[in-house]
Design a protein around this motif. Sequence first.
Motif, PDB file in Angstrom:
ATOM      1  N   ALA A 187       0.807  -1.221   0.000  1.00  0.00           N
ATOM      2  CA  ALA A 187       0.000   0.000   0.000  1.00  0.00           C
ATOM      3  C   ALA A 187       0.839   1.269   0.000  1.00  0.00           C
ATOM      4  CB  ALA A 187      -0.947   0.011   1.205  1.00  0.00           C
ATOM      5  N   ALA A 188       1.936   1.278   0.734  1.00  0.00           N
ATOM      6  CA  ALA A 188       2.658   2.528   0.960  1.00  0.00           C
ATOM      7  C   ALA A 188       3.352   3.051  -0.285  1.00  0.00           C
ATOM      8  CB  ALA A 188       3.688   2.342   2.076  1.00  0.00           C
ATOM      9  N   ARG A 189       3.688   2.157  -1.231  1.00  0.00           N
ATOM     10  CA  ARG A 189       4.514   2.605  -2.358  1.00  0.00           C
ATOM     11  C   ARG A 189       4.036   2.119  -3.718  1.00  0.00           C
ATOM     12  NH1 ARG A 189       9.082   0.710  -5.238  1.00  0.00           N
ATOM     13  NH2 ARG A 189      10.754   2.265  -5.535  1.00  0.00           N
ATOM     14  N   ASP A 190       3.743   0.827  -3.844  1.00  0.00           N
ATOM     15  CA  ASP A 190       3.622   0.237  -5.170  1.00  0.00           C
ATOM     16  C   ASP A 190       2.211  -0.135  -5.615  1.00  0.00           C
ATOM     17  OD1 ASP A 190       6.417   0.337  -5.504  1.00  0.00           O
ATOM     18  OD2 ASP A 190       6.657  -1.543  -4.409  1.00  0.00           O
ATOM     19  N   GLY A 191       1.303  -0.387  -4.686  1.00  0.00           N
ATOM     20  CA  GLY A 191      -0.014  -0.894  -5.052  1.00  0.00           C
ATOM     21  C   GLY A 191      -0.861   0.100  -5.815  1.00  0.00           C
ATOM     22  N   ARG A 192      -1.574  -0.377  -6.833  1.00  0.00           N
ATOM     23  CA  ARG A 192      -2.472   0.494  -7.599  1.00  0.00           C
ATOM     24  C   ARG A 192      -3.933   0.133  -7.405  1.00  0.00           C
ATOM     25  NH1 ARG A 192      -0.073  -0.253 -12.915  1.00  0.00           N
ATOM     26  NH2 ARG A 192      -2.234  -0.111 -13.630  1.00  0.00           N
ATOM     27  N   GLY A 230       1.192   6.744 -10.412  1.00  0.00           N
ATOM     28  CA  GLY A 230       1.607   6.653  -9.022  1.00  0.00           C
ATOM     29  C   GLY A 230       0.885   7.622  -8.112  1.00  0.00           C
ATOM     30  N   LYS A 231       0.116   8.553  -8.697  1.00  0.00           N
ATOM     31  CA  LYS A 231      -0.638   9.512  -7.902  1.00  0.00           C
ATOM     32  C   LYS A 231      -1.751   8.787  -7.149  1.00  0.00           C
ATOM     33  CE  LYS A 231      -3.568  13.643  -8.423  1.00  0.00           C
ATOM     34  NZ  LYS A 231      -4.813  12.996  -7.946  1.00  0.00           N
ATOM     35  N   VAL A 232      -1.914   9.117  -5.862  1.00  0.00           N
ATOM     36  CA  VAL A 232      -2.961   8.505  -5.059  1.00  0.00           C
ATOM     37  C   VAL A 232      -4.325   8.906  -5.600  1.00  0.00           C
ATOM     38  CG1 VAL A 232      -3.984   8.375  -2.750  1.00  0.00           C
ATOM     39  CG2 VAL A 232      -1.493   8.414  -3.016  1.00  0.00           C
TER      40      VAL A 232
END
Length: 644
Positions: free
Chosen positions: A177-182, A211-213
């Motif tokens: 979740a913190a970096r890679d998950g889409r 990569g934008k939340v």
Amino acid sequence: MTESAFDAGELRRLLDGRWAEVRERVREALRDTALPSGDHLDTESHRALTLEQMHALVESGIPELGFPTEHGGGGDPAGSVVSLEMLPGNLSLMVKAGVQWGLFGGAVVALGTERHHERYLRDIMGLELPGCFAMTETGHGSDVQSLRTTATYDPETREFVVHTPHEAARKEYIGNAARDGRMAVVFAQLITRGESHGVHALLVPIREATGKVADGVRIEDCGRKAGLNGVDNGRIYFDHVRVPRENLLNRYGDVAADGTYSSPIGSSGKRFFTMLGTLIRGRISVAGTAGGAAKLALEIALRYGDVRRQFEKPGTGEEVAVLDYLGHQRKLLPALAESYALHFAQQELVAALREMGSADERAQRELESRAAGLKAVTTWHATSTIQTCREACGGAGYLAENQLAGLKADTDVFTTFEGDNTVLLQLVAKGLLTNYKDQFDDLGTLALARFVADQFVGAVFERTATRSLVQRIIDRAGEDDILDRGWQLKMFDDRERHVLDGLARRLRKADRSNAFEVFNNAQDHVLRAAQVHIDRVVLEAFVGAIDRCPDEATAEMLDKLMDLYVLSNIEADRAWFLEHERINPRRAKAITQAVNDLCQQLRPHAVELVEAFGTPREWLTAPIATGAEESRQERMAAHDRDGS
């Protein structure tokens, strides 16, 4: 050097078992693919390295194993579990792979339908769609049924509105979740037409391709952990995030365009447990990988103990290898014997997973219960064994380069993720107590207690091929020989029956006024019942494995390991056996002496026995282990030269 008394190749074949081809495929892939641990790196660099290694795994084709063949997979979920078991030297990679292909991908396979499979599975396999498994919440971890995240259907827009109603409902500790998950498989209370239908899973985008939340999503980084820092754990909040109706993973519950809910399973409780039951791959994978980490630690410690010398033996002028000391043997060899026992139990569990699609409901519950119990027992075994190995290697074991410190840090969380071990043992006990009856899902505490007391005793002794073999051995049991297999099996069998019978008597005291108190006050007994049940299951798996061994000398070696496993277990629990007059003080002393004798008999073969597990050589990087191997080879060459 003592000559080997068994066929190492035959032992390897038995240990590799049904998925020998998968194990060898992973060994071969690791020979061609550098996947070193990144424990020496800062957090961001470690995460970047682990993602890079995930792509290398994709190139190897290993992640495809567990996915349906019609979507480009290998159609072998059980083989996929075995492949993860072979990654104990890089546990950040193992966990991140488990999240992506086991939990996230596995949930889409198990809970979704063809529309989800067709749209998402190839991208999940190829890592074009990195994902998360968002179940646990800050306020509800083990109690999944009480999750607070909501997914409310809006018939006007034909969308679900996913929302985090308060701080305790945030998704907590979510891998990727913190970096890679889409995208995340989000477990939430499904609400339509004002009625809640319990926990269901939906696919919710959490980041854009850039990569934008995603809008309405807030993600926090959990930060640096004691271990597994190549895995980007994060917290996820949803602020009325809208997703299409089609994003509901609808195998067990669906919502029509007008908001009408339907399910092939009428009982909400039964539906919930069926949904969770399809996701046990993760739990089985954790057990297998924990066992693999324990094996790696044992190989490091046994190799070092085989060559590390301390104190001169009087009259010889030579120092003694520390593994020649009985105290050192007692640290490591019972743990090695237990690793063998758990390995064969894991083999049976993975085989049962393979047959899950054709299993009836009772067999399904049996599998879930066994997976929970073995996960608990194996992860506790790993934690204990790695600590013992660290101590057995002295200060050298504390050096990062010798791997044990990293193994200890990375596996510590295994006892609480994919299910807290204490809660899992309660699940095992409930499975035993209810005999997997349909009523289980809707029983209250009082009804459960009464049902338990009336129906379960003796019902847990399932009639399987292995159980039939065990019963025949028990029927031939001797009374005086502690090395008699029938006597040993009878001790485990009898202990389980006695503990379960005692628990039933305690639960019969429940009435409407004290049902919770009676059940809560018996919790120690509940956990004890689960533990001795799993001990019996593990022992019987060991019996079945030896029965399959075609080589007599190898079977004899395994017999010694089983003797050590059984008698170490009885010795550790001798208070119970003495209190309940299953053994007398004289026999208790004989058991301790037998453990000593078995340790000394197994000592010459210790390194070969741990090598037989076939842990990929790329994972064995500790200088105290690799240097020990060079020293061992030199001694063997000297032995060949002088015949001494």
